[in-house]
Each structure stands twice: as C-alpha cells, then as structure tokens.
Design a protein around this motif. Structure first.
Motif, mmCIF file in Angstrom:
data_model
loop_
_atom_site.group_PDB
_atom_site.id
_atom_site.type_symbol
_atom_site.label_atom_id
_atom_site.label_comp_id
_atom_site.label_asym_id
_atom_site.label_seq_id
_atom_site.Cartn_x
_atom_site.Cartn_y
_atom_site.Cartn_z
ATOM 1 N N VAL A 1 0.865 -1.184 0.000
ATOM 2 C CA VAL A 1 0.000 0.000 0.000
ATOM 3 C C VAL A 1 0.901 1.234 0.000
ATOM 4 O O VAL A 1 1.317 1.731 1.058
ATOM 5 C CB VAL A 1 -0.950 0.008 1.213
ATOM 6 C CG1 VAL A 1 -1.946 1.167 1.094
ATOM 7 C CG2 VAL A 1 -1.698 -1.313 1.330
ATOM 8 N N VAL A 2 1.253 1.683 -1.195
ATOM 9 C CA VAL A 2 2.187 2.794 -1.384
ATOM 10 C C VAL A 2 1.633 3.689 -2.475
ATOM 11 O O VAL A 2 1.249 3.193 -3.555
ATOM 12 C CB VAL A 2 3.600 2.271 -1.765
ATOM 13 C CG1 VAL A 2 4.523 3.435 -2.119
ATOM 14 C CG2 VAL A 2 4.188 1.456 -0.624
ATOM 15 N N GLY A 3 1.586 4.988 -2.253
ATOM 16 C CA GLY A 3 0.978 5.915 -3.195
ATOM 17 C C GLY A 3 1.703 6.019 -4.511
ATOM 18 O O GLY A 3 1.069 6.113 -5.568
ATOM 19 N N ASP A 4 3.023 6.014 -4.515
ATOM 20 C CA ASP A 4 3.795 6.116 -5.744
ATOM 21 C C ASP A 4 3.723 4.778 -6.491
ATOM 22 O O ASP A 4 4.195 3.755 -6.000
ATOM 23 C CB ASP A 4 5.242 6.469 -5.406
ATOM 24 C CG ASP A 4 6.067 6.729 -6.654
ATOM 25 O OD1 ASP A 4 6.358 5.760 -7.383
ATOM 26 O OD2 ASP A 4 6.447 7.889 -6.883
ATOM 27 N N ARG A 5 3.145 4.802 -7.706
ATOM 28 C CA ARG A 5 2.899 3.558 -8.418
ATOM 29 C C ARG A 5 4.185 2.827 -8.781
ATOM 30 O O ARG A 5 4.278 1.595 -8.656
ATOM 31 C CB ARG A 5 2.075 3.843 -9.682
ATOM 32 C CG ARG A 5 0.666 4.293 -9.367
ATOM 33 C CD ARG A 5 -0.103 4.692 -10.617
ATOM 34 N NE ARG A 5 -1.446 5.133 -10.249
ATOM 35 C CZ ARG A 5 -2.489 4.321 -10.130
ATOM 36 N NH1 ARG A 5 -2.355 3.029 -10.367
ATOM 37 N NH2 ARG A 5 -3.667 4.806 -9.786
ATOM 38 N N ALA A 6 5.183 3.573 -9.225
ATOM 39 C CA ALA A 6 6.437 2.930 -9.622
ATOM 40 C C ALA A 6 7.104 2.259 -8.418
ATOM 41 O O ALA A 6 7.589 1.124 -8.501
ATOM 42 C CB ALA A 6 7.369 3.964 -10.249
#
Length: 417
Positions: free
Chosen positions: A26-31
């Motif tokens: 669960v991390v906002g930055d997709r890369a």
C-alpha cells in the motif's frame, strides 16, 4: 478498479496458496509500489494486491475478508494516512504484520511504529524512503507472521471469603527481588512483592490479588501483613551482618489511614528496627492525586522515619512542581523505558532526563526491569545508580532470598556479560 491486483482480478476469493506468505503493498507512488512488489515476489512472497490510497486498501479488507501475513505501507496518501490503515488492520480477526516505508520525518515514523505496537500489529521493519525495493524485500525475506495466540483463560475473581481464607492459612507472603548498586556491584536491598497461594498451592500473582483486595477493602490488612514479614526479613539480614534494606508497595489510600501508619511504625518498633531500613513505594499515578493530601500523607511517613520512593516514574503526566513538593528519597524509572533501550534513542533521552532530575533532587535513582548487559550499560551511562531486574535475579521467596544472600561474597554479585 482503483487498485492493481498482482494476482488476476478474476481469481476466486476463496483460492488459497498455503505454502506462500501473502502480502499487500500500500504505497501511493505507483512505480515504487510495483518495484517493491516485484522484489518481494523474487523473495518468495505472494503479493496479492497493490493499493495506492487508503480507500482502496480499506476496500481490500472488505472484499478479501481476511488480511494477509504482511502489509508494506506508506504513511501519507491523498485520501488519508497509514495511521488510519493500521487501525483498520488491527480490527482484523488475525491482524497482519506491517512494514513501514515512508518519506516522513523520523519522529513520525517512530510514532507509526509505536502505533503498530499499541494496536497489536507485529512490526516487520521500517525504511525511510526513497529506499531500494530490493533492500525492503530482503528486510522481510525471513519474516513469518506470528502464530495466533491462544487466549489465556481468565481466572475467576477472588471473592472476599477466598481472600480471608488466605489470611487464615498464612498464604499471603512476600517474594523478594534484589536491588544492586551499580558502582560496587553490591546487593543493597530488595523490593517486597505480594504473592499468595490458593488452596491447591497455585501461585496467585499481584495483578489478580491486589485488585481483589482493594475491591473488598482488605488491602490495608494485606499490606500490613506484607510489611511485617518484610521487616522480619530485613531484621534477619542485619542479624547475619548483611546491610540489606527493603521496600514495600503501599497505596496512597492506605497512607491516608492514620491507624495504618501507626501499625506500620509499630511493626518496625516490635523488632527494634530503625524505620529508615524500610522504603515505602508509591506509584507516580498515586503521587498525582490531591496535592495537599499527598503532601500530608507522605510527609507523615517520612516523619515516622521511613524512606519514600516514587515507583513507575514516567508512566503518568507528572507535574514537576508537584513532585518537587513531595519528600521522596528514591526515584524508580519504569521498566518500559529500559526494555530495548539500546535501540531506541527516545528511551535513552527519557531515562537520561529522569536520572538527571532524580540526581538534581538528591534522590537515589533506580532503573527497573534491567534484563541484559546492554540495558545495564545504557542506564548506567544515563546516571542510574541502582538497578533491579532479571539481569540480577527474578523475585524469590524470602527464605530463598536469605539463602541466596548468604552465598554471596560480601554481598557482591557478578553480573553476566
């Protein structure tokens, strides 16, 4: 679909892969999120889903019905934060472990780690972003979700008749935990801890005993019995040529009872013991009660010749002004600040500040709960002059404590490590 499923989105929800360890990212930055997921899969994890915001992560919990073994989470999302997510994860039937990967300042990351612990979420680790995804995957490569604990059966509450039976059978007694002076490695005293045996010989611990005694208005009577046995123990030590003091835990309610204080004084007079060999310990929470009453009751006990310690220091939000007006002779730092102190700069700062405060007020400073040589090293460096904890000894019955002392060479104890 607002989150990316690493497994096919059409996979039935009931599909189970028992051999794999399951994780969500669960991390906002997709890369970053995909990089972490890929690296974790290379380490053998089954990454079941990736989410980029709080709403999607919460929806995952609803749709899947069960949390995975591990959730790698950031702390800041466009629609919320990792604190909210951890609260939601903690409500799962079997809460997962969390690994915190965040760009936030260290104080915020520490707070998140503390929240995980407070919520009962095992902490698999932390990483300050940006961090290499491979490093994160390696950090959790050997992590396994702890097995669910079987709840301990709750013992029935002790009734008044059962407590009175303890008195009649002489089944209420002190267990003694030694206190060591760091500079000389000498045993200088003991804390007297209340214990009892029920009718079948099972040991009754204080968390069950003290509350029942207080509820049935028998705590004063029990404390006086403890005090008399503790006085006898100290007198026996002195008779053997061993300069050993002792402390007992007393509630502020008991200290406010004039008859209790007079009986306490009579107990030491009975064996012709100077009351300064006995220290009365009150908790910091008790010390934060009505100032006039606390000053009166603690002043009276000091006037009778007893020493006075503040126990569990640091667990309440103390008014330093109030503490400065109470006639303490000893300050005991709560064990929660000592445990794992070598890995927590916050605990190191707190223990140092408490020790310096105690020293400035002319108090003996005791670190409670010292269990390892490293903890000893840090509390000594902070300025604590006395220690108490499993590194020296677990509590033991009074007669065992007397025999244990007699085996020491001039009361000196060789600390391990």
């Amino acid at each position: 679909m607002p989150f990316d499923a690493v497994l096919a989105a059409s996979q039935p929800a009931h599909t189970v892969v028992p051999a794999a360890r399951r994780a969500w990212v669960v991390v906002g930055d997709r890369a970053e999120a995909h990089a972490i997921a890929t690296a974790m899969e290379a380490e053998g994890w089954l990454v079941g889903a990736i989410a980029h915001d709080l709403t999607s992560a919460q929806r995952l919990l609803t749709l899947r019905g069960e949390a995975p073994d591990l959730v790698v989470t950031a702390l800041r999302f466009d629609d919320g934060d990792g604190f909210q997510l951890m609260r939601a994860l903690a409500r799962s039937a079997h809460p997962p472990a969390v690994f915190i990967a965040s760009r936030q300042q260290r104080a915020v990351i520490r707070a998140a780690a503390a929240l995980a612990s407070a919520c009962g979420l095992p902490l698999a680790g932390v990483a300050e972003q940006p961090d290499d995804a491979t490093c994160i995957a390696r950090s959790v490569s050997s992590f396994h979700r702890p097995a669910a604990r079987t709840p301990r059966p709750v013992a029935p509450e002790l009734g008044r008749d059962e407590l009175l039976s303890l008195f009649d059978r002489g089944a209420l007694f002190p267990w003694m935990q030694p206190k060591l002076r760091v500079s000389s490695r000498e045993i200088v005293g003991f804390e007297s801890l209340m214990r009892a045996h029920d009718a079948d010989g099972t040991l009754i611990m204080p968390d069950r005993l003290v509350s029942a005694l207080a509820r049935h208005n028998l705590l004063d009577q029990a404390t006086l019995r403890m005090a008399k046995q503790t006085v006898d123990f100290v007198a026996a030590c002195l008779a053997d040529g061993m300069a050993i003091s002792a402390s007992i835990n007393v509630s502020m309610q008991s200290l406010s009872n004039l008859d209790f204080c007079q009986e306490l004084a009579a107990a030491v007079e009975h064996v012709q013991l100077d009351p300064s060999w006995l220290t009365i310990e009150i908790t910091e929470t008790d010390a934060m009660a009505d100032l006039s009453s606390v000053i009166e009751n603690t002043g009276r006990i000091r006037m009778l010749g007893f020493n006075l310690a503040i126990d569990d220091f640091g667990t309440a939000y103390s008014s330093l002004f109030q503490l400065s007006r109470i006639p303490f002779s000893e300050l005991k730092i709560e064990r929660a600040f000592v445990t794992d102190i070598e890995n927590d700069s916050g605990k190191q700062a707190i223990v140092h500040a408490c020790a310096q405060l105690g020293s400035a007020l002319g108090l003996h400073v005791v670190a409670e709960g010292v269990e390892t040589p490293r903890e000893l090293e840090f509390v000594t460096r902070a300025g604590c002059t006395l220690i108490q904890g499993y590194l020296v000894s677990r509590p033991m019955p009074a007669d065992h404590a007397l025999d244990w002392l007699r085996q020491l060479d001039e009361l000196r104890f060789e600390l391990p490590g």
